[in-house]
Design an enzyme around this catalytic site. Structure first.
Site, short mmCIF file in Angstrom:
data_model
loop_
_atom_site.label_atom_id
_atom_site.label_comp_id
_atom_site.label_asym_id
_atom_site.label_seq_id
_atom_site.Cartn_x
_atom_site.Cartn_y
_atom_site.Cartn_z
N SER A 174 -36.19 -7.09 97.61
CA SER A 174 -37.36 -7.46 96.79
C SER A 174 -37.30 -6.88 95.37
CB SER A 174 -38.67 -7.02 97.47
OG SER A 174 -38.79 -7.61 98.73
N ASP A 223 -37.06 -18.61 96.12
CA ASP A 223 -36.43 -18.33 94.83
C ASP A 223 -36.06 -19.60 94.08
OD1 ASP A 223 -36.53 -15.56 94.61
OD2 ASP A 223 -34.74 -15.27 95.84
N ILE A 264 -25.04 -6.01 107.18
CA ILE A 264 -23.95 -6.62 107.95
C ILE A 264 -23.88 -8.13 107.69
CG2 ILE A 264 -23.17 -7.18 110.29
CD1 ILE A 264 -24.19 -4.44 111.16
N LYS A 280 -33.47 8.80 89.04
CA LYS A 280 -32.32 9.15 89.86
C LYS A 280 -31.32 7.99 89.87
CE LYS A 280 -33.45 13.26 91.17
NZ LYS A 280 -32.62 14.43 90.76
N THR A 281 -30.10 8.28 89.47
CA THR A 281 -29.06 7.24 89.37
C THR A 281 -28.18 7.17 90.62
OG1 THR A 281 -27.42 8.73 88.36
CG2 THR A 281 -28.98 7.62 86.88
N LYS A 282 -28.31 8.14 91.52
CA LYS A 282 -27.42 8.19 92.68
C LYS A 282 -27.49 6.94 93.57
CE LYS A 282 -25.29 11.41 93.32
NZ LYS A 282 -23.93 11.74 92.83
N CYS A 303 -52.58 -30.47 100.89
CA CYS A 303 -51.98 -30.71 102.21
C CYS A 303 -53.01 -30.47 103.31
CB CYS A 303 -50.73 -29.85 102.38
SG CYS A 303 -49.65 -30.42 103.73
N LEU A 304 -52.91 -29.39 104.06
CA LEU A 304 -53.90 -29.10 105.09
C LEU A 304 -55.29 -28.95 104.46
CD1 LEU A 304 -54.62 -28.47 108.02
CD2 LEU A 304 -53.99 -26.08 107.61
N HIS A 338 -47.74 -31.69 97.68
CA HIS A 338 -47.71 -30.33 97.14
C HIS A 338 -47.42 -30.36 95.64
CE1 HIS A 338 -47.91 -27.92 100.87
NE2 HIS A 338 -47.39 -29.01 101.42
N GLU A 348 -47.95 -28.19 93.44
CA GLU A 348 -47.54 -26.89 92.88
C GLU A 348 -46.05 -26.79 92.65
OE1 GLU A 348 -47.83 -26.11 97.43
OE2 GLU A 348 -48.74 -27.42 95.92
#
Length: 550
Positions: A14, A71, A148, A187-189, A381-382, A507, A509
């Site tokens: 995020s 996205d 993973i 903090k850059t670590k 819609c709904l 829709h 939007e």
């Protein structure tokens, strides 16, 4: 040759890879380059269409009917390149394609493995977007480095630079530089460790974009550059934008990111013109008016569930030089506490889409409140289906009128399943999806907003207005002002004796941009503003003051 930019993320999720990728695409487009955007998601679902909004946020639908990651909404709002089903792939799609090829015998008896078969499939979907009409393909890798499930995608983009040449690829890594209040320092670590994981895979980032709450000092920037093996000018600060996400592109320009990309990829780019964007931000910072709108939904507490709706409201606010304060109200709470306490005082009420019975009666109560109190209402819609149910119950007197989605035995199924859905069993990708034309009734509010007789909008639904009830609704004052070209499906409803009561099955939007507000959202916000100004004038008049000029 088409150049490729790969955007990865590290430390935490995020961070805004999608927004950053979209901003990069916009900057390159505004330099005259032809850009295509793509998102590769590591989850095993074939697409997000069957995923809960609590898990994934909204499902963003494209013109071709693809159900994609949210996205891609950022991509469309910021850029103009075409998005298709090739713009979003998941692990599920990749593995499904490879398995289908294996079943057809296309691998000639070979053992099918992650490398090279899965990675080759990933590389092939990236390469799909490269053509003579495309200068740059920007591919965002979902998830976080170290997960993973992301490893096959990272291995594929590592190989990709070997296939087409390192000079044709650019790796951008978005990472977090946290501020520790107790220590009083950044903090850059974590960034060092994240880049270290990428380098273990074989990917050396060319650019680091560092998300941070505080300004990164020159010393910290040089430290990050040294330990992460990048030039100091390639360490880009991206501070949190508390005012608006639309501040991101100019901030990247101020940090020289567009120049860095053009130089590194040797792109033949023109000058950058951000005049209209800066004017947009000026309007956002200096609104002439302020109004409030209640969005009543079943996922209201989860902002990403209605991401495009909130953005479209903002776009309409920009259009009318108005700051729109949005209240996210749970429809279930209205069922418990009633609409009077929760909805009084708002200048407009919007009821968005959704699935499932939970919170439906709260949406219906909110719509009744808006209709009876003459508050500008917009249903999507709904939200349209609930408006039909409410009108059927309260105005037509159809006791227990409902949708067969929620009540199979309702005596008045004013909303029913689409005929094309009757024999469908699988849930994924089987709704009425994508861009469909709608015919508008001349002189209707919808026609006035669009200024067109036929419009194309994106759909995502299984249920529709029951045609058996059309005439009864018309007889009681509901206007059916938009329908499908064949006349079988109701697309838009309105009430003529109401300041602004409009609901749509599609829709809208998904087609709104910050520089081009969607006509229906613009109309809705204008109606809410008119109500606000009228109430303000009445209040001022009652107090003996001179009414404010609109």
């Amino acid at each position: 040759m088409t150049k490729h930019i790969f955007v990865t993320g590290g430390v935490v999720s995020s961070l805004g890879k999608g927004l950053t990728s979209a901003s990069i695409g916009m900057l390159l487009e505004r330099r005259g380059l032809r850009v295509k955007m793509q998102k590769l998601d590591p989850y095993i679902n074939v697409d997000p269409g069957t995923m809960s909004p609590y898990q994934h946020g909204e499902v963003y639908v494209l013109d071709d009917g693809s159900e994609t990651d949210l996205d891609l909404g950022h991509y469309e709002r910021f850029t103009n390149g075409p998005l298709t089903r090739d713009s979003n792939y998941t692990t599920g799609q990749i593995y499904l394609s490879v398995i289908e090829k294996e079943r057809r015998g296309e691998f000639l008896g070979k053992t099918v493995q992650v490398i090279p078969h899965i990675t080759n499939e990933i590389k092939s979907v990236i390469q799909k977007l490269a053509d003579e009409q495309t200068d740059v393909v920007i591919t965002e890798i979902g998830g976080t480095v170290g997960d993973i499930e992301s490893q096959p995608f990272l291995e594929a983009i590592r190989q990709f630079s070997l296939d087409i040449g390192k000079d044709n690829c650019l790796y951008i890594h978005l990472t977090l530089v946290p501020y520790l209040k107790a220590a009083g320092e950044l903090k850059t670590k974590p960034t060092q460790h994240s880049v270290g994981q990428l380098r273990e895979i074989g990917i050396q980032p060319d650019v680091l974009i560092c998300r941070t709450e505080r300004a990164i000092s020159l010393e910290d920037r040089q430290k990050i550059a040294l330990f992460c093996n990048v030039p100091s000018e390639a360490v880009i600060e991206e501070r949190d934008k508390e005012f608006s996400i639309y501040e991101v592109p100019p901030s990247l320009v101020e940090n020289g990111l567009d120049q860095l990309i053009i130089k590194r990829l040797r792109l033949n780019a023109g000058p950058l013109d951000m005049t209209d964007w800066r004017q947009l931000l000026h309007g956002l910072r200096n609104p002439r008016h302020e109004i409030s709108i209640a969005v009543v939904g079943k996922y209201a507490e989860h902002k990403d569930a209605y991401k495009s709706i909130y953005e479209a409201i903002d776009h309409a606010g920009i259009r009318h030089q108005t700051q729109v304060r949005v209240a996210r109200i749970q429809s279930e709470t209205i069922e418990q506490e009633g609409p009077e306490r929760l909805l009084s005082g708002y200048d407009g009420i919007l009821v968005p889409g959704g699935f499932g019975e939970r919170g439906i009666e709260g949406k219906i109560e909110a719509i009744r409140y808006a209709r009876e109190r003459r508050i500008p209402f917009f249903g999507i819609c709904l939200g349209m289906q609930c408006a039909v149910i409410e009108f059927g119950r309260q105005v037509l007197g159809l006791e227990n009128a409902h949708s067969t989605e929620f009540s199979k035995d309702t005596p008045h199924p004013v909303i029913c399943l689409l005929d094309e859905q009757l024999k469908i069993v699988n849930k994924g990708g089987t709704m009425r999806l994508g861009a469909r034309d709608a015919r508008l009734v001349p002189g209707s509010r919808a026609h006035t907003c669009y200024q067109r007789a036929v419009v194309s909008e994106r759909h995502r639904h299984r249920y529709e207005f029951n045609n058996d009830y059309r005439q009864r609704f018309r007889d009681h004052g509901m206007l059916l002002t938009g329908d499908s070209p064949d006349g079988n499906l109701v697309e838009i409803i309105e009430l003529a004796d109401h300041p602004w009561f409009l609901a749509v099955q599609f829709h809208p939007e998904f087609k709104s941009k910050p520089t081009a507000a969607h006509p229906l959202f613009a109309g809705f916000v204008r109606a809410a503003l008119d109500r606000h100004l009228l109430r303000s004038d009445r209040s001022a008049g009652a107090a003996g003051e001179t009414p404010a000029s609109p």
